[in-house]
Design a protein around this motif. Structure first.
Motif, PDB file in Angstrom:
ATOM      1  N   GLY A   1     -27.314  49.831  -3.153  1.00 40.25           N
ATOM      2  CA  GLY A   1     -28.463  49.062  -2.684  1.00 40.25           C
ATOM      3  C   GLY A   1     -28.210  47.595  -2.452  1.00 40.25           C
ATOM      4  N   SER A   2     -26.995  47.107  -2.660  1.00 35.98           N
ATOM      5  CA  SER A   2     -26.685  45.692  -2.448  1.00 35.98           C
ATOM      6  C   SER A   2     -26.124  45.508  -1.050  1.00 35.98           C
ATOM      7  CB  SER A   2     -25.678  45.205  -3.504  1.00 35.98           C
ATOM      8  OG  SER A   2     -25.309  43.861  -3.260  1.00 35.98           O
ATOM      9  N   LEU A   3     -26.920  44.873  -0.178  1.00 38.79           N
ATOM     10  CA  LEU A   3     -26.513  44.699   1.222  1.00 38.79           C
ATOM     11  C   LEU A   3     -26.266  43.243   1.586  1.00 38.79           C
ATOM     12  CD1 LEU A   3     -29.123  47.108   2.883  1.00 38.79           C
ATOM     13  CD2 LEU A   3     -26.753  47.612   2.297  1.00 38.79           C
ATOM     14  N   ASP A   4     -26.303  42.333   0.612  1.00 37.39           N
ATOM     15  CA  ASP A   4     -26.200  40.910   0.915  1.00 37.39           C
ATOM     16  C   ASP A   4     -24.777  40.372   0.803  1.00 37.39           C
ATOM     17  OD1 ASP A   4     -25.997  41.262  -1.770  1.00 37.39           O
ATOM     18  OD2 ASP A   4     -27.357  39.625  -2.332  1.00 37.39           O
ATOM     19  N   HIS A   5     -23.784  41.226   0.647  1.00 36.18           N
ATOM     20  CA  HIS A   5     -22.399  40.782   0.537  1.00 36.18           C
ATOM     21  C   HIS A   5     -21.632  41.191   1.791  1.00 36.18           C
ATOM     22  CE1 HIS A   5     -22.277  44.972  -0.616  1.00 36.18           C
ATOM     23  NE2 HIS A   5     -20.978  44.977  -0.367  1.00 36.18           N
ATOM     24  N   ARG A   6     -20.498  40.549   2.013  1.00 35.14           N
ATOM     25  CA  ARG A   6     -19.650  40.863   3.153  1.00 35.14           C
ATOM     26  C   ARG A   6     -18.196  40.925   2.679  1.00 35.14           C
ATOM     27  NH1 ARG A   6     -23.975  41.747   4.202  1.00 35.14           N
ATOM     28  NH2 ARG A   6     -25.293  40.957   5.886  1.00 35.14           N
ATOM     29  N   ILE A   7     -17.379  41.697   3.380  1.00 33.49           N
ATOM     30  CA  ILE A   7     -15.963  41.835   3.017  1.00 33.49           C
ATOM     31  C   ILE A   7     -15.187  40.606   3.466  1.00 33.49           C
ATOM     32  CG2 ILE A   7     -13.904  43.256   3.266  1.00 33.49           C
ATOM     33  CD1 ILE A   7     -15.790  45.607   3.904  1.00 33.49           C
ATOM     34  N   GLY A   8     -15.294  40.267   4.727  1.00 35.97           N
ATOM     35  CA  GLY A   8     -14.691  39.057   5.251  1.00 35.97           C
ATOM     36  C   GLY A   8     -13.181  39.003   5.148  1.00 35.97           C
ATOM     37  N   LEU A   9     -12.485  40.053   5.563  1.00 33.30           N
ATOM     38  CA  LEU A   9     -11.025  40.018   5.548  1.00 33.30           C
ATOM     39  C   LEU A   9     -10.510  38.973   6.534  1.00 33.30           C
ATOM     40  CD1 LEU A   9      -9.866  43.749   5.406  1.00 33.30           C
ATOM     41  CD2 LEU A   9      -9.955  42.100   3.561  1.00 33.30           C
ATOM     42  N   THR A  10      -9.469  38.271   6.132  1.00 31.75           N
ATOM     43  CA  THR A  10      -8.827  37.301   7.005  1.00 31.75           C
ATOM     44  C   THR A  10      -7.434  37.782   7.368  1.00 31.75           C
ATOM     45  OG1 THR A  10      -7.979  36.069   5.100  1.00 31.75           O
ATOM     46  CG2 THR A  10     -10.113  35.399   5.989  1.00 31.75           C
ATOM     47  N   GLY A  11      -6.834  37.138   8.349  1.00 31.90           N
ATOM     48  CA  GLY A  11      -5.498  37.531   8.760  1.00 31.90           C
ATOM     49  C   GLY A  11      -5.490  38.016  10.191  1.00 31.90           C
ATOM     50  N   PRO A  12      -4.329  38.397  10.696  1.00 35.64           N
ATOM     51  CA  PRO A  12      -4.242  38.869  12.088  1.00 35.64           C
ATOM     52  C   PRO A  12      -5.034  40.157  12.282  1.00 35.64           C
ATOM     53  CG  PRO A  12      -2.187  39.283  10.911  1.00 35.64           C
ATOM     54  CD  PRO A  12      -3.020  38.431  10.011  1.00 35.64           C
ATOM     55  N   ARG A  13      -5.423  40.381  13.514  1.00 34.58           N
ATOM     56  CA  ARG A  13      -6.233  41.556  13.813  1.00 34.58           C
ATOM     57  C   ARG A  13      -5.386  42.813  13.738  1.00 34.58           C
ATOM     58  NH1 ARG A  13      -9.716  42.722  19.364  1.00 34.58           N
ATOM     59  NH2 ARG A  13     -10.448  44.818  18.764  1.00 34.58           N
ATOM     60  N   ASP A  14      -5.875  43.808  12.995  1.00 34.35           N
ATOM     61  CA  ASP A  14      -5.250  45.119  12.924  1.00 34.35           C
ATOM     62  C   ASP A  14      -6.334  46.136  12.597  1.00 34.35           C
ATOM     63  OD1 ASP A  14      -5.791  44.715  10.262  1.00 34.35           O
ATOM     64  OD2 ASP A  14      -3.707  44.458   9.648  1.00 34.35           O
ATOM     65  N   GLU A  15      -5.912  47.357  12.237  1.00 30.35           N
ATOM     66  CA  GLU A  15      -6.893  48.408  11.976  1.00 30.35           C
ATOM     67  C   GLU A  15      -7.813  48.049  10.804  1.00 30.35           C
ATOM     68  OE1 GLU A  15      -3.750  48.788  12.420  1.00 30.35           O
ATOM     69  OE2 GLU A  15      -3.389  50.242  14.033  1.00 30.35           O
TER      70      GLU A  15
END
Length: 389
Positions: A130-144
């Motif tokens: 039920g927690s929808l207020d967080h984000r993953i936010g991975l950084t780095g070059p674009r990949d899968e």
């Protein structure tokens, strides 16, 4: 694989054994262990293949007694059989070393590769709780993994907006449905307390007006709900005919309010449900009339083929009125009026805040586009683009 994930991350609790939404699965090798074993097996097989080639090549060494290069050296030179035996022992030790290196290196590399996936898994567990207020936010070059992370973050953002809108809708619907009932109860309590001092014809008229408002809100809610669950029965039609029918129904109200009507109705072949599109046009016209200037206002209605997208039809309603903010997309939310949630004091200008929400629902059901644009001098322009025939 130098990636960092967004802060404020927490591991969700393990699913309950009796939770039907999360069935228990037999625990086997983890993905990290599978990748480790696969990497180690590949290293060992590659090493074994290389050693086998060397061993086969050594079998072509001539099988005759070897002598030292220096005749004075009395130590005997190894024979081919001794060389092959030594090669086999060294090969066994080498394969063992390669297996250890493969397991250790594979475990480290698999951990680095799967770390973003672990972050995404933790985020998914938090969303499931039920927690929808967080984000993953991975950084780095674009990949899968970054593509998956960005897609998951976009999904979370949309879900959060959807749940927030649903909560606001429930709260506002409760308020709007409760208000007429509360007003009726208050008027009846006053009449009961002083039955001889009441103007009963006026009381009945007010009760009827309040009850009618509750019916209108309920009907609008039912219509809005039906638009999200059923597909309209479409057929070829002309938006020009729909616009004329709706315009005839609001001429009297426009005259009462002193609003000047102007039209430029051209043939606009489209595909849709005639009843729903007439309701869409009526809602736009009513919204343009009730949120107009007190005196000297105007309203324009046009229909035409879409000049920017051939094969589509366009209906546009433009009105004068108060100045609006640059962003007006929120006006399609249920129960949200241009001046806030409070209704107008004038019953003639009062609405239930569902007109544009129903318009947006009808447009979605017809796979069309709705664009709301505030005018520089005040008022609003609503543009509806629908698929053509």
């Amino acid at each position: 694989m130098n990636r960092r994930s967004a802060p404020h991350r927490a591991t969700a609790a393990a699913p309950a054994a009796d939770d039907p939404a999360r069935p228990l699965r037999p625990r086997r090798l983890t993905a990290r262990m599978k990748l480790t074993l696969t990497y180690a097996l590949f290293v060992v097989v590659a090493g074994a293949f290389t050693l086998a080639v060397i061993y086969l090549a050594m079998r072509f060494v001539p099988n005759y007694p070897l002598t030292a290069a220096n005749p004075r050296d009395e130590s005997g030179a190894p024979s081919r059989q001794e060389i092959l035996q030594t090669l086999l022992k060294a090969s066994g030790l080498t394969l063992l070393l390669l297996a250890l290196v493969g397991v250790g290196g594979g475990w480290f590399i698999a951990g680095r590769v799967l770390r973003p996936l672990q972050d995404i898994t933790r985020a998914a567990k938090r969303a499931a709780d039920g927690s929808l207020d967080h984000r993953i936010g991975l950084t780095g070059p674009r990949d899968e993994f970054t593509d998956l992370s960005d897609t998951f973050d976009t999904m979370l953002a949309r879900l959060q907006r959807s749940f927030d809108a649903q909560q606001r809708f429930a709260a506002n619907a409760s308020h709007e449905l409760r208000t007429p009932l509360a007003i009726n109860r208050t008027m009846l309590d006053v009449a009961t307390a002083d039955p001889d001092g009441q103007d009963y014809p006026r009381l009945v008229a007010r009760l009827r007006e309040t009850n009618q408002r509750g019916i209108e809100v309920t009907d609008a809610l039912l219509q809005l709900s039906a638009l999200d669950h059923t597909s309209p029965a479409t057929q070829p039609l002309d938006l020009a005919d729909t616009a004329r029918e709706a315009l005839d129904l609001v001429r009297e109200e426009a005259g009462t309010r002193g609003i000047t009507l102007s039209t430029d109705i051209r043939p606009a072949p489209a595909t849709g449900d005639g009843v729903l599109l007439r309701q869409l046009t009526l809602n736009l016209l009513h919204n343009a009339l009730r949120h107009n200037l007190p005196t000297g206002g105007s309203l324009s209605l046009t229909t035409e083929p879409d000049p920017a997208h051939p094969g589509r039809a366009v209906l546009t309603v433009t009105n004068t009125g108060p100045l609006l903010p640059d962003t007006v997309d929120h006006l399609t939310e249920p129960f949200l009026r241009g001046s806030g949630r409070l209704a107008e004091k004038d019953p003639a200008r009062r609405g239930h805040g569902l007109g544009l929400a129903i318009v947006a629902g009808v447009v979605r059901a017809h796979h069309g586009d709705l664009t709301l644009t505030p005018n520089r001098g005040g008022g609003l322009t609503a543009r509806v683009s629908l698929p053509g025939r």
